[in-house]
Enzyme design. Structure first.
Site, PDB file in Angstrom:
ATOM      1  N   CYS A 242       1.071  -1.224   0.123  1.00  0.00           N
ATOM      2  CA  CYS A 242      -0.053  -0.209  -0.036  1.00  0.00           C
ATOM      3  C   CYS A 242       0.869   1.248  -0.023  1.00  0.00           C
ATOM      4  CB  CYS A 242      -1.004  -0.045   1.256  1.00  0.00           C
ATOM      5  SG  CYS A 242      -1.967  -1.397   1.498  1.00  0.00           S
TER       6      CYS A 242
ATOM      7  N   ARG B 224       1.347   1.517  -5.956  1.00  0.00           N
ATOM      8  CA  ARG B 224       1.347   0.546  -5.058  1.00  0.00           C
ATOM      9  C   ARG B 224       0.054  -0.110  -4.524  1.00  0.00           C
ATOM     10  NH1 ARG B 224       6.093   1.034  -2.226  1.00  0.00           N
ATOM     11  NH2 ARG B 224       5.299  -0.144  -0.474  1.00  0.00           N
TER      12      ARG B 224
ATOM     13  N   TRP C 195      -3.694  -1.427  -1.303  1.00  0.00           N
ATOM     14  CA  TRP C 195      -3.996  -2.762  -1.996  1.00  0.00           C
ATOM     15  C   TRP C 195      -4.237  -3.831  -0.984  1.00  0.00           C
ATOM     16  CZ3 TRP C 195      -3.367  -4.144  -7.059  1.00  0.00           C
ATOM     17  CH2 TRP C 195      -3.182  -5.644  -7.233  1.00  0.00           C
TER      18      TRP C 195
ATOM     19  N   ASN D 129       1.108   0.029   5.992  1.00  0.00           N
ATOM     20  CA  ASN D 129       1.575  -0.822   4.652  1.00  0.00           C
ATOM     21  C   ASN D 129       2.055  -2.162   5.394  1.00  0.00           C
ATOM     22  OD1 ASN D 129       2.728  -1.724   2.266  1.00  0.00           O
ATOM     23  ND2 ASN D 129       4.345  -0.750   2.722  1.00  0.00           N
ATOM     24  N   GLY D 130       1.698  -3.343   4.922  1.00  0.00           N
ATOM     25  CA  GLY D 130       2.314  -4.531   5.228  1.00  0.00           C
ATOM     26  C   GLY D 130       1.352  -5.243   5.881  1.00  0.00           C
TER      27      GLY D 130
ATOM     28  N   GLU E 113       9.715 -20.967 -18.171  1.00  0.00           N
ATOM     29  CA  GLU E 113       9.287 -19.671 -17.935  1.00  0.00           C
ATOM     30  C   GLU E 113      10.633 -18.734 -18.415  1.00  0.00           C
ATOM     31  OE1 GLU E 113       7.156 -17.805 -17.044  1.00  0.00           O
ATOM     32  OE2 GLU E 113       7.502 -16.228 -16.156  1.00  0.00           O
TER      33      GLU E 113
ATOM     34  N   LYS F 226       9.888 -15.673 -20.764  1.00  0.00           N
ATOM     35  CA  LYS F 226      10.325 -14.083 -20.542  1.00  0.00           C
ATOM     36  C   LYS F 226      10.970 -13.776 -21.707  1.00  0.00           C
ATOM     37  CE  LYS F 226       8.320 -13.238 -18.039  1.00  0.00           C
ATOM     38  NZ  LYS F 226       7.180 -13.807 -17.401  1.00  0.00           N
TER      39      LYS F 226
ATOM     40  N   GLU G 231       8.835 -12.907 -24.757  1.00  0.00           N
ATOM     41  CA  GLU G 231       7.914 -11.769 -24.605  1.00  0.00           C
ATOM     42  C   GLU G 231       8.475 -10.296 -24.716  1.00  0.00           C
ATOM     43  OE1 GLU G 231       6.537 -12.767 -20.288  1.00  0.00           O
ATOM     44  OE2 GLU G 231       4.893 -12.197 -21.223  1.00  0.00           O
TER      45      GLU G 231
ATOM     46  N   HIS H 197      15.037 -36.251 -28.333  1.00  0.00           N
ATOM     47  CA  HIS H 197      13.902 -36.461 -29.501  1.00  0.00           C
ATOM     48  C   HIS H 197      13.482 -35.706 -30.729  1.00  0.00           C
ATOM     49  CE1 HIS H 197      13.661 -40.190 -26.850  1.00  0.00           C
ATOM     50  NE2 HIS H 197      13.480 -39.285 -25.683  1.00  0.00           N
TER      51      HIS H 197
ATOM     52  N   LYS I  92      -1.427  -6.636 -20.513  1.00  0.00           N
ATOM     53  CA  LYS I  92      -1.227  -7.321 -19.009  1.00  0.00           C
ATOM     54  C   LYS I  92      -2.278  -8.417 -18.501  1.00  0.00           C
ATOM     55  CE  LYS I  92       0.814  -7.516 -15.196  1.00  0.00           C
ATOM     56  NZ  LYS I  92       2.231  -8.404 -15.060  1.00  0.00           N
TER      57      LYS I  92
HETATM   58  C1  F6R Z   1       3.799 -13.612 -19.148  1.00  0.00           C
HETATM   59  C2  F6R Z   1       2.833 -13.335 -18.580  1.00  0.00           C
HETATM   60  C3  F6R Z   1       1.421 -13.958 -19.170  1.00  0.00           C
HETATM   61  C4  F6R Z   1       0.449 -14.060 -17.971  1.00  0.00           C
HETATM   62  C5  F6R Z   1      -1.095 -14.738 -18.607  1.00  0.00           C
HETATM   63  C6  F6R Z   1      -1.871 -15.071 -17.552  1.00  0.00           C
HETATM   64  O1  F6R Z   1       4.867 -12.694 -18.355  1.00  0.00           O
HETATM   65  O2  F6R Z   1       2.299 -12.409 -17.867  1.00  0.00           O
HETATM   66  O3  F6R Z   1       1.520 -15.197 -19.768  1.00  0.00           O
HETATM   67  O4  F6R Z   1       0.804 -14.922 -17.149  1.00  0.00           O
HETATM   68  O5  F6R Z   1      -1.672 -13.845 -19.689  1.00  0.00           O
HETATM   69  O6  F6R Z   1      -2.253 -13.979 -16.821  1.00  0.00           O
HETATM   70  P1  F6R Z   1      -2.870 -14.193 -15.622  1.00  0.00           P
HETATM   71  O7  F6R Z   1      -1.870 -14.784 -14.426  1.00  0.00           O
HETATM   72  O8  F6R Z   1      -3.322 -12.764 -15.153  1.00  0.00           O
HETATM   73  O9  F6R Z   1      -4.224 -14.908 -15.522  1.00  0.00           O
END
Ligand code: F6R
Length: 614
Positions: A2, A27, A78, A104-105, A487, A491, A494, A510, A609
Site C-alpha cells: 500500500c 502501490r 492494495w 502498509n504490510g 518460464e 520471458k 515476450e 527426441h 497485461k
Molecule cells: C507472461 C504473462 C502472461 C500471463 C498470462 C496469464 O509474463 O504475464 O503469460 O501469465 O496472460 O495472466 P494471469 O496470471 O493474469 O491469468
C-alpha cells in the site's frame, strides 16, 4: 503493498496528501483515504473505495475542506486483509476516534491480538489487520508519557513486515511512524515534514530526505524529526538528496517497472508467505471453503492457468503429488473448457491467475463449478472475478504488477501454491503438523535467498551483452527445473522477441537437438533438485553440438562448466522450493537482452497485461 503519506508543518494540506497518494497509486488503488488533524474540527476523515476512481472521489470530497490543517495522514490501499470496500479503507480509528492510523504490510499475529481486544470490549469497524494497531495504542496511551511511547510498546507486540503512521488527537502536529522491512522515508523542505512509502510522493515538496532504519520509530513535528529505537534511544539521522525526475521516481529510480518488480520479489514473496500458517500447520486462506472437510475427501487436483501462471502451476503439480500422493492434472485454461475434463465433487480445481480476470481461466473456473468441483482461486487482485467466483481464495500479496511480463507475481504464486500443497498434505494426513511447520519455516527463509540472487544483476547484464546477438535460445531442465526452463524461454520471447524454447532436458534428443549448432545458446537449470546428474548428462549432448552453455547451478558445482561456458551460482534450497530462486537469473537475462535491443520491457509489442478475450 500500500502507499502511505503524512505531513506536518506549515505546508500541511489536503492537496499535498492527495498529490502524494496519486504518485503512490502504483502501490495499490483499491481505496484511498486521509485523516486531517484540523485546527477547528479535530480529526476529519475522508475515504473512497472504487478502484482507480477512489482517488478522484477523495480529491473532490476532501478538496471541499478549506479550514486550517495542522497535520494529515493518507493511504492508498492494495487489499490484503479484508475486501476492497469503503469500511476497510484506511485511515482506521480506535474506538474513541482519538488515534488514526495508516499501514502498509501485514500484522501476522493480528488474529490473536484482535481476539484479545474483542475480549476487552473493543469494537472493530473493519476486517483489516491494521485496525488492531489503533486499538492497541488506545489501550496503551493512558499508561504512556506520550504517543510515541505508546506506539513503541505496541510495535514490540507486532509480528510481520510493516510500516505504519499514527496521529493522536491529544498531540496536534505530532506524527509517529514505525518501520520494519517495509519502505518509509522522511523528507523536509524546512517548514514541513513528511513521511512517505516512497520518495516520489514527496519529491516535488522535499529537498532533503532521511532513511529510517528498520525497527525504528520516527517522530515528526512542525519543527523537525527524531528517530528512536523501540527502547526510546535516539538514533542519528543521515540526510541525502535525490536527483531523480518525478517520472523516474515513480519507479523508485529504476529504469522501468519490470526491473523494479524483479527487485521487489523478496518483499512480494515475504508478504505472500508471512503469517499464513497456524502453529499446527493449517493454512489460513483468505476465503475459506464453506466446508474444509471437503478438502480431506479430495482425490484429484486440477490446476488451470495460462502463460506464466501455468508455469507456477506446473511447479505446484510436483509438490502436491510429492507431499499428498493425490494425482494432479494440469491444463492450459483454453484447453480445459473445450475438452471433457474428468472432474467431480471430489476434485479440487485450482485457478492460478495474477489478474484474476484472464477470460480463459475464468471460463475454466465456471466450467469446473458447473461440473460440481470444489474450486480455489490463487490470484493477486483482491475482489477480482475469479476471487468472487471460487469457493475459496488464496491471495498472493505481491502488490500491483505493472510490467506486462510477470515476475514478482510468478514467484509469489509458487510460494502460495507450496503452502497449498502443504495444506493438502496436512488435511489428507500425509504430513504431520510438525513436518508441515518445518517445511513452512524453510519456505519463510526463501525471500532472503531471493535477495541473494538479485546480486547477479550485473553478471546477467554481462551475459546478455555476450549472447544477446545469438539467434536461438534453449532452456532445459528436468522435474521442477522444467517449468523454470519454460518460464525462462517465455520471458525472453515476450520482451526480446528472439526465438526461445523451453524443453524437458531429457526430451531434447527426441527432436529439438537437431536445432543445436554454434549459434544457439542453451541454458541448463542444473541446481541440486531431483535429477541433477541427468540434467548434466543432457548438457553433454549440447556440448557435442558446439552450442554455448550456461549452467544455473548451486555453489560447489562450479567445476561442471568447461572453458568458455558460464556458471550462474544460485543458493541451494529444498528441491521443491528451488524454482523461486532458479527463475530469477532468467528474468534478469531476458530483461537485459530486451534493453540491449532497445525494447520497452514494460510494454512488449502485441501483449496485454490482462487478457480478457478468448
Ligand atoms: C507472461 C504473462 C502472461 C500471463 C498470462 C496469464 O509474463 O504475464 O503469460 O501469465 O496472460 O495472466 P494471469 O496470471 O493474469 O491469468
Amino acid at each position: 503493498m500500500c502507499g502511505i503519506i503524512a505531513v506536518t508543518g506549515s505546508g500541511a494540506s489536503v492537496e499535498i496528501l492527495t498529490t502524494g497518494l496519486r504518485r503512490l497509486e502504483y502501490r495499490g488503488y483499491d481505496s484511498a483515504g486521509i485523516v486531517l488533524h484540523t485546527r477547528d474540527d479535530g480529526f476529519l476523515r475522508f475515504r473512497a473505495a472504487g478502484g482507480t476512481k477512489s482517488l478522484v472521489a477523495l480529491e473532490s470530497e476532501a478538496g471541499a475542506f478549506h479550514g486550517e490543517v495542522i497535520a494529515g495522514i493518507g493511504h492508498t490501499r492494495w487489499a490484503t486483509h479484508g475486501g476492497p470496500t469503503l469500511f476497510n479503507a484506511h485511515p482506521h480509528f480506535d474506538c474513541g476516534e482519538n488515534i488514526a492510523i495508516v499501514h502498509n504490510g501485514i500484522v501476522e499475529n493480528f488474529r490473536e491480538l484482535k481476539e484479545e481486544l474483542l475480549a476487552g470490549g473493543h469494537v472493530f469497524s473493519s476486517e483489516t489487520d491494521t485496525e488492531v494497531i489503533a486499538h492497541l495504542i488506545e489501550v496503551q496511551l493512558p499508561f504512556s508519557p506520550s504517543l510515541v511511547d505508546a506506539v513503541a510498546s505496541v510495535a514490540k507486540r507486532m509480528r510481520g513486515a510493516m510500516s505504519f503512521v499514527v496521529v493522536g488527537a491529544s498531540e496536534p502536529g505530532v506524527i509517529v511512524g514505525f518501520k520494519r522491512m517495509a519502505p518509509m522515508v522522511v523528507g523536509t523542505d524546512g517548514s514541513s515534514w513528511f513521511l512517505a512509502s516512497d520518495i516520489p510522493a514527496i519529491l516535488d515538496r522535499a529537498g532533503t530526505f532521511f532513511q529510517i532504519e528498520d525497527e525504528n520509530l520516527v517522530v515528526l513535528t512542525p519543527k523537525g524529526a527524531r528517530m528512536l529505537t523501540l527502547d526510546m534511544v535516539d538514533v542519528p539521522m543521515e540526510s541525502f538528496g535525490v536527483d531523480w525526475t518525478l517520472e523516474s521516481a515513480e519507479r523508485s529510480g529504476f529504469d522501468d517497472f519490470m526491473s523494479k518488480e524483479i527487485f521487489e520479489q523478496p518483499a512480494a514473496l515475504r508478504d505472500t508467505l508471512a503469517g499464513r500458517m497456524t502453529r499446527d500447520g493449517l493454512l489460513l486462506l483468505d476465503e475459506q471453503p464453506s466446508d474444509l472437510d471437503l478438502w480431506a475427501r479430495v482425490d484429484k487436483v486440477f490446476i488451470v492457468a495460462c502463460g506464466t501462471s501455468f508455469h507456477a502451476g506446473m511447479v505446484a503439480k510436483y509438490a502436491i503429488e510429492h507431499w499428498t500422493k493425490i494425482p494432479v492434472e494440469l491444463d492450459i485454461s483454453s484447453e480445459f473448457r473445450y475438452r471433457d475434463p474428468v472432474v467431480d465433487e471430489r476434485t479440487l480445481v485450482v485457478a492460478v491467475s495474477q489478474s484474476g480476470e484472464t477470460l480463459d481461466t475464468l471460463a475454466a473456473l465456471h466450467e469446473a463449478r458447473n461440473l460440481g468441483a470444489q474450486t480455489l482461486a490463487v490470484c493477486n487482485v483482491v475482489g477480482s472475478s475469479m476471487a468472487r467466483l471460487a469457493d475459496a481464495v488464496l491471495y498472493t500479496r505481491a502488490g500491483p504488477e505493472v510490467g506486462v511480463a510477470a515476475t514478482k507475481t510468478h514467484t509469489s504464486q509458487i510460494g502460495a501454491l507450496m503452502m497449498l500443497a502443504l495444506q493438502l498434505a496436512r488435511v489428507k494426513g500425509q504430513l504431520y503438523p510438525q513436518e508441515v511447520r518445518d517445511l513452512y519455516d524453510q519456505l519463510l527463509a526463501v525471500p532472503a535467498k531471493v535477495t541473494e540472487v538479485l546480486g547477479l544483476w550485473d553478471q546477467m547484464r554481462d551475459l546478455a551483452v555476450r549472447y544477446g546477438g545469438c539467434s536461438r535460445f534453449y532452456f532445459i531442465g528436468r522435474h521442477v527445473g522444467y517449468p523454470v526452463a519454460l518460464e525462462g524461454a517465455l520471458k525472453l520471447k515476450e520482451i526480446s522477441y528472439l526465438p526461445a524454447e523451453g524443453y524437458p532436458a531429457g526430451e531434447l534428443k527426441h527432436g529439438a537437438i537437431a536445432m543445436l549448432d554454434a549459434d544457439a545458446v542453451v541454458f541448463a537449470i542444473a541446481t541440486r533438485t531431483r535429477l541433477y546428474e541427468k540434467v548434466m548428462s543432457n548438457v553433454e549432448e549440447v556440448r557435442a553440438r558446439n552450442s554455448a552453455v550456461v549452467v544455473i547451478g548451486n555453489p560447489g558445482d562450479e567445476s561442471v562448466v568447461s572453458t568458455g561456458e558460464t556458471f550462474i551460482s544460485v543458493p541451494r534450497l529444498h528441491p521443491l522450493f528451488a524454482p523461486m530462486v532458479d527463475v530469477i537469473p532468467l528474468q534478469m537475462f531476458a530483461y537485459h537482452v530486451a534493453r540491449g535491443l532497445g525494447n520497452d520491457a514494460d510494454r512488449p509489442r502485441n501483449l496485454a497485461k490482462t487478457v480478457t478475450v478468448e
